[in-house]
Design an enzyme around this catalytic site. Structure first.
Site, PDB file in Angstrom:
ATOM      1  N   ASP A 119     -12.528  -0.314  -2.973  1.00 13.83           N
ATOM      2  CA  ASP A 119     -13.857   0.298  -1.894  1.00 13.83           C
ATOM      3  C   ASP A 119     -15.025   0.521  -2.363  1.00 13.83           C
ATOM      4  OD1 ASP A 119     -13.388   1.062   1.262  1.00 13.83           O
ATOM      5  OD2 ASP A 119     -14.585   2.244   0.263  1.00 13.83           O
ATOM      6  N   ARG A 166       0.840  -1.055  -0.069  1.00 15.87           N
ATOM      7  CA  ARG A 166       0.024  -0.096   0.119  1.00 15.87           C
ATOM      8  C   ARG A 166       0.782   1.426   0.107  1.00 15.87           C
ATOM      9  NH1 ARG A 166      -3.340   1.793   5.070  1.00 15.87           N
ATOM     10  NH2 ARG A 166      -1.114   2.654   5.684  1.00 15.87           N
TER      11      ARG A 166
HETATM   12  O1  CP3 Z   1     -12.549  -7.656   1.228  1.00 19.81           O
HETATM   13  C1  CP3 Z   1     -11.626  -7.144   0.748  1.00 19.81           C
HETATM   14  O2  CP3 Z   1     -10.408  -7.747   1.074  1.00 19.81           O
HETATM   15  C2  CP3 Z   1     -11.670  -6.239  -0.273  1.00 19.81           C
HETATM   16  C3  CP3 Z   1     -11.521  -4.851   0.000  1.00 19.81           C
HETATM   17  C4  CP3 Z   1     -12.507  -3.762   0.670  1.00 19.81           C
HETATM   18  C5  CP3 Z   1     -12.058  -2.635   1.165  1.00 19.81           C
HETATM   19  N1  CP3 Z   1     -13.310  -1.994   1.606  1.00 19.81           N
HETATM   20  C6  CP3 Z   1     -10.720  -2.339   1.582  1.00 19.81           C
HETATM   21  C7  CP3 Z   1     -10.560  -0.907   2.520  1.00 19.81           C
HETATM   22  C8  CP3 Z   1     -14.007  -4.064   0.557  1.00 19.81           C
HETATM   23  C9  CP3 Z   1     -14.773  -5.212   0.134  1.00 19.81           C
HETATM   24  C10 CP3 Z   1     -14.383  -2.892   1.256  1.00 19.81           C
HETATM   25  C11 CP3 Z   1     -15.880  -2.497   1.290  1.00 19.81           C
HETATM   26  C12 CP3 Z   1     -16.200  -1.455   2.134  1.00 19.81           C
HETATM   27  N2  CP3 Z   1     -15.590  -0.257   2.446  1.00 19.81           N
HETATM   28  C13 CP3 Z   1     -17.677  -1.476   3.045  1.00 19.81           C
HETATM   29  C14 CP3 Z   1     -18.475  -2.807   3.018  1.00 19.81           C
HETATM   30  C15 CP3 Z   1     -18.076  -3.830   3.842  1.00 19.81           C
HETATM   31  C16 CP3 Z   1     -18.140  -3.544   5.159  1.00 19.81           C
HETATM   32  O3  CP3 Z   1     -17.369  -3.734   5.831  1.00 19.81           O
HETATM   33  O4  CP3 Z   1     -19.312  -3.396   5.660  1.00 19.81           O
HETATM   34  C17 CP3 Z   1     -17.718  -0.428   3.647  1.00 19.81           C
HETATM   35  C18 CP3 Z   1     -18.786   0.119   4.504  1.00 19.81           C
HETATM   36  C19 CP3 Z   1     -16.447   0.431   3.222  1.00 19.81           C
HETATM   37  C20 CP3 Z   1     -16.241   1.826   3.761  1.00 19.81           C
HETATM   38  C21 CP3 Z   1     -14.866   1.879   4.542  1.00 19.81           C
HETATM   39  N3  CP3 Z   1     -13.602   1.785   3.764  1.00 19.81           N
HETATM   40  C22 CP3 Z   1     -14.616   1.880   5.863  1.00 19.81           C
HETATM   41  C23 CP3 Z   1     -15.667   1.663   6.883  1.00 19.81           C
HETATM   42  C24 CP3 Z   1     -13.174   1.719   5.954  1.00 19.81           C
HETATM   43  C25 CP3 Z   1     -12.284   1.590   7.311  1.00 19.81           C
HETATM   44  C26 CP3 Z   1     -11.946   2.824   7.852  1.00 19.81           C
HETATM   45  C27 CP3 Z   1     -10.691   2.596   8.819  1.00 19.81           C
HETATM   46  O5  CP3 Z   1      -9.622   3.019   8.666  1.00 19.81           O
HETATM   47  O6  CP3 Z   1     -11.009   1.975   9.874  1.00 19.81           O
HETATM   48  C28 CP3 Z   1     -12.524   1.826   4.835  1.00 19.81           C
HETATM   49  C29 CP3 Z   1     -11.195   1.816   4.420  1.00 19.81           C
HETATM   50  C30 CP3 Z   1     -10.840   0.695   3.875  1.00 19.81           C
HETATM   51  N4  CP3 Z   1     -11.187  -0.211   2.708  1.00 19.81           N
HETATM   52  C31 CP3 Z   1      -9.737  -0.041   4.371  1.00 19.81           C
HETATM   53  C32 CP3 Z   1      -9.353  -1.097   3.403  1.00 19.81           C
HETATM   54  C33 CP3 Z   1      -8.203  -2.185   3.449  1.00 19.81           C
HETATM   55  C34 CP3 Z   1      -8.537   0.425   5.290  1.00 19.81           C
HETATM   56  C35 CP3 Z   1      -7.574   1.793   4.895  1.00 19.81           C
HETATM   57  C36 CP3 Z   1      -6.387   1.226   4.725  1.00 19.81           C
HETATM   58  O7  CP3 Z   1      -5.987  -0.008   4.831  1.00 19.81           O
HETATM   59  O8  CP3 Z   1      -5.367   1.658   4.073  1.00 19.81           O
END
Ligand code: CP3
Length: 343
Positions: free
Chosen positions: A76, A40
């Site tokens: 995402d 990343r």
């Molecule tokens: O499943 C997988 O491995 C694929 C990757 C994936 C991400 N987001 C990567 C991510 C998927 C399928 C999502 C979907 C997603 N994003 C949802 C639906 C699934 C669920 O959990 O309900 C939602 C609500 C989101 C919105 C979102 N994006 C949130 C709530 C967050 C976390 C914020 C935090 O830092 O706690 C993100 C960021 C995100 N999306 C990260 C990842 C790996 C973390 C940021 C990072 O590591 O750089």
């Protein structure tokens, strides 16, 4: 028809009898894996998603550790909104944030139609790399209108969703226009993922469970139904997931998906009754249990598998995403246990 029609994931999604119970983990890629961070880099997740080689590598990482039956595209739910410049971002440690939240008719202008061939060219290229590399199905995904709208209207993750409910109840016409535009964006993004090579797609409506079933029916169901109906002719299995959906499972099954995700609060047997065997089920280990010693996890996994009782149309998963503090070795052991079940 795809090359994965006889794979356990696709067979289970179609309620056929697979050679073993398929398993994958929502959020299997990303922060729970130490090897994720160097790939990343210092930027945000959106920077990594935009570079096909990096997004593909992060998608593949969990498939090397775990004997899972599917990979899920590393992206995402907000990626398409970010790609059309709506003004939404992912703030590290917080999640999706929006400096100028959606509050009025004028904001619809910031929601232009998505053109995947230019807006999401990187996603197409990522999927092309993945279909070359993978020997298991790739799951594409999109955010459902309700869950996307909560981030756009609140401006950040929220526990109460006051602003979302206020707009929904006080300006229903604007609410429906917003959700209709978001449905079109989800359709365009998912169709592009399928054309590029995704073998299944999941529609995430993670927060729909905060609604009363009657409000869900009026304000959310028609939009999710529109998305799933538009994708039906693609022929790939359609998955639909939300949390806290015990009282909504019948409507999730009616909306048009082949597979409905169940969170850990609802027993699988209750979910089967509520969906009347119309759909396959996916779930539903409490992700927090993965932090317990192995004998506890093992017992819970077996309890869920026994509860399913070899009913076809079942895919093992967590009841929500992998938590960042999860030990990957536990997930590896779970995948192994699921595959050995009954043999
Ligand atoms: O499943 C997988 O491995 C694929 C990757 C994936 C991400 N987001 C990567 C991510 C998927 C399928 C999502 C979907 C997603 N994003 C949802 C639906 C699934 C669920 O959990 O309900 C939602 C609500 C989101 C919105 C979102 N994006 C949130 C709530 C967050 C976390 C914020 C935090 O830092 O706690 C993100 C960021 C995100 N999306 C990260 C990842 C790996 C973390 C940021 C990072 O590591 O750089």
């Amino acid at each position: 028809m795809t090359q994965y029609d006889s794979s356990p994931l696709i067979q289970a999604a179609r309620q056929q009898k697979p050679s073993h119970i398929p398993v994958w983990f929502m959020r299997q890629a990303g922060r729970s894996l130490p090897e994720y961070f160097p790939v990343r880099g210092d930027g945000t997740i959106l920077n990594a998603i935009q570079v096909p080689e990096r997004a593909a590598e992060i998608t593949l990482q969990p498939t090397r550790r775990y004997d899972v039956d599917a990979a899920i595209l590393f992206s995402d739910i907000i990626t398409p909104l970010w790609a059309i410049d709506f003004g939404i971002d992912i703030t590290p440690g917080i999640g999706p944030t929006c400096e100028k939240p959606f509050r009025s008719e004028d904001d619809l202008q910031r929601l232009r139609p998505l053109d995947p061939s230019s807006d999401l060219a990187f996603q197409h290229d990522t999927i092309k790399i993945l279909t070359e590399e993978l020997t298991i199905p790739l799951i594409g995904f999109a955010g459902a209108p309700f869950t996307l709208a909560t981030y756009m209207i609140e401006g950040k993750p929220s526990k109460t969703h006051h602003n979302t409910k206020s707009l929904m109840f006080s300006e229903p016409a604007l609410w429906h226009k917003l959700c209709d535009a978001l449905a079109d964006i989800a359709i365009a993004s998912l169709q592009a993922q399928i054309e590029a090579g995704a073998s299944a797609v999941q529609l995430f409506d993670s927060w729909a469970g905060i609604l009363h079933p009657q409000h869900y029916r009026e304000f959310v169901f028609p939009h999710s139904q529109k998305i799933l109906a538009a994708l039906k002719s693609s022929g790939v299995p359609l998955f639909h997931f939300g949390t806290n959906t015990a009282e909504l499972l019948d409507q999730f099954a009616d909306a048009g998906a082949d597979v409905v995700g169940v969170d850990w609060r609802t027993p699988l047997s209750a979910a089967r009754q509520r969906t009347n065997n119309r759909v396959a089920l996916q779930g539903n280990l409490d992700p927090s249990i993965c932090h317990s010693p192995w004998p506890v996890v093992e017992q819970e996994v077996k309890r869920i598998l026994n509860e399913n009782d070899n009913t076809p149309g079942y895919i093992f998963n967590l009841g929500h995403g992998v938590q960042p503090t999860t030990n990957p070795d536990i997930l590896a052991a779970i995948a192994k246990l699921v595959h050995s079940y009954g043999s």
